[in-house]
Each structure stands twice: as C-alpha cells, then as structure tokens.
Design a protein around this motif. Structure first.
Motif, PDB file in Angstrom:
ATOM      1  N   ARG A  49       0.824  -1.210   0.000  1.00 35.18           N
ATOM      2  CA  ARG A  49       0.000   0.000   0.000  1.00 35.18           C
ATOM      3  C   ARG A  49       0.861   1.264   0.000  1.00 35.18           C
ATOM      4  O   ARG A  49       0.694   2.140  -0.843  1.00 35.18           O
ATOM      5  CB  ARG A  49      -0.908   0.036   1.239  1.00 35.18           C
ATOM      6  N   ASN A  55      -3.906  -0.099  -4.359  1.00 39.37           N
ATOM      7  CA  ASN A  55      -5.152   0.406  -3.777  1.00 39.37           C
ATOM      8  C   ASN A  55      -5.857  -0.684  -2.975  1.00 39.37           C
ATOM      9  O   ASN A  55      -6.952  -1.140  -3.314  1.00 39.37           O
ATOM     10  CB  ASN A  55      -6.052   0.935  -4.898  1.00 39.37           C
ATOM     11  N   ASP A  61     -11.175   1.574   5.837  1.00 36.44           N
ATOM     12  CA  ASP A  61     -11.505   2.375   4.653  1.00 36.44           C
ATOM     13  C   ASP A  61     -12.921   2.139   4.150  1.00 36.44           C
ATOM     14  O   ASP A  61     -13.521   3.015   3.544  1.00 36.44           O
ATOM     15  CB  ASP A  61     -10.518   2.042   3.514  1.00 36.44           C
ATOM     16  N   LEU A  78      -1.908   4.298  -6.503  1.00 44.54           N
ATOM     17  CA  LEU A  78      -2.092   5.492  -5.691  1.00 44.54           C
ATOM     18  C   LEU A  78      -0.722   6.088  -5.395  1.00 44.54           C
ATOM     19  O   LEU A  78       0.305   5.425  -5.594  1.00 44.54           O
ATOM     20  CB  LEU A  78      -2.785   5.128  -4.372  1.00 44.54           C
ATOM     21  N   SER A 131      -0.039   6.936   5.712  1.00 44.73           N
ATOM     22  CA  SER A 131      -1.208   7.168   4.876  1.00 44.73           C
ATOM     23  C   SER A 131      -2.123   8.240   5.456  1.00 44.73           C
ATOM     24  O   SER A 131      -3.012   8.748   4.786  1.00 44.73           O
ATOM     25  CB  SER A 131      -1.999   5.867   4.683  1.00 44.73           C
TER      26      SER A 131
END
Length: 201
Positions: A49, A55, A61, A78, A131
């Motif tokens: 990730r 993704n 999430d 991403l 993140s």
C-alpha cells in the motif's frame, strides 16, 4: 555448465501477485498469511500500500469490510511513500523504547503468547500512519512487535473524539474537507445514500 538455482519469490512478491489475481475479491487474513508464508504478512501488505501504491483497502476504509478483510479495488496505482527510515533512526527508536513493544510490552526475543510461543520480533511502526500524514521522524516512530504490527495499520495511540475531529475538519481548507467527504462516501456508501434521501424529505 551448472544450472542456476531457481529464483525464490519473496513474501511481498507472492502477496502482490495474489492480490493482482484477485482484484475486487475480498481476501481474509488467514489466506494472506498462508500465501505470504510468514507471520509478517501484515507488514508486507502495508508495504504494498504505502511503498508501491496498491489500492488495498480494509475495514478502516470501507464499512462493508470486517476486521481482517482486505480488498484490492483496482490496478490504478495510488501515490506511494518511499521507505525513508535510516538504520541509525531505527536503532535510536529501539533503544529509546527499551527494545520492548510499545503496544503490548513484550521484549525482543521473549516467547510471544499470541504467536504460538515464537520469539517476539520488533519492528519500527508509526504513531500516526504515513497514509494519514505521519512522517518518518523519530518522534513519530515506536517499537512494535510483529503481532501488534499486524493489527496496527492506520491506528493511532491518540484517537480524537468527535468534537475534536469536527473542529479539525472545519478548520481545514475546502479542498481537504472535500477529500474527507469523498473518503466518507467511499467508506459508508449505503449510509450516505440513506442520509441524502432523509435530507430530501
């Protein structure tokens, strides 16, 4: 002429291939652990990730996912975060934390009761995940064992209450507020749809 030994595939590569073969399929932690062939499978997934930009989403999430479930949404990459923790910083953090896991308190090398009695291995984890905007600065790092590391993705030690979180969102620029809204719609699609219907009444 001697034959070359077959190239061994690492656990991260195995997981990458398995996710790509199962785009859009919900995978559970038991399967991923088996595919990876290591107790550190959770760390490898986070690397996919954060470092490769895959993704992959979890219950953090998407509301329809349960803890321990993972889903590769699509193959569109991403933004990825580069590995940026030096050996010196790792050594400093481990020493500062007394070579003990900052979540469960187990020391490096002790038999871990939640890992079949295997000796605990320590890693470097983020207080605030990358993140979520966390950095690789030593002040945002902590020692964490493999077992705790598996369940620590996107969790912070200081989780804000509703009022504090709403204040932060309200103070953010409109572009950030829209990003939050998009994320909430993705995580709670059914609830958002019901809420909009309720507003129209």
């Amino acid at each position: 002429m001697s034959k070359k030994a077959p190239k061994r595939i690492g656990s991260r590569a195995k997981l990458r291939e398995y996710f790509i073969e199962n785009v859009g399929v919900i995978l559970n932690s038991d399967i991923l652990r088996e595919v990876a062939g290591t107790s550190e499978w959770g760390r490898r997934v986070r690397e996919l990730r954060n470092e490769e930009g895959m993704n992959i989403v979890t219950h953090n999430d998407r509301s329809e996912l349960k803890p321990g479930q993972y889903l590769l949404i699509n193959l569109k990459p991403l933004p990825a975060f580069e590995r940026g923790i030096s050996k010196e910083v790792r050594a400093f953090v481990l020493d500062r934390n007394g070579f003990t896991c900052q979540m469960c308190g187990i020391a490096a090398g002790e038999p871990h009761p939640d890992d079949g009695g295997r000796k605990a291995r320590l890693h470097i984890g983020h207080v605030i995940d990358k993140s979520m905007g966390g950095t690789d600065d030593a002040t945002n790092l902590k020692a964490i064992c493999s077992v705790c590391n598996e369940g620590a993705s996107n969790l912070t030690s200081n989780r804000p209450d509703t009022n504090k979180l709403l204040v932060q969102v309200r103070r953010a620029p409109a572009s950030v507020e829209l990003d939050v809204l998009k994320w909430l719609i993705q995580k709670f699609p059914k609830q958002c749809e019901a809420f909009l219907k309720e507003l129209k009444k």
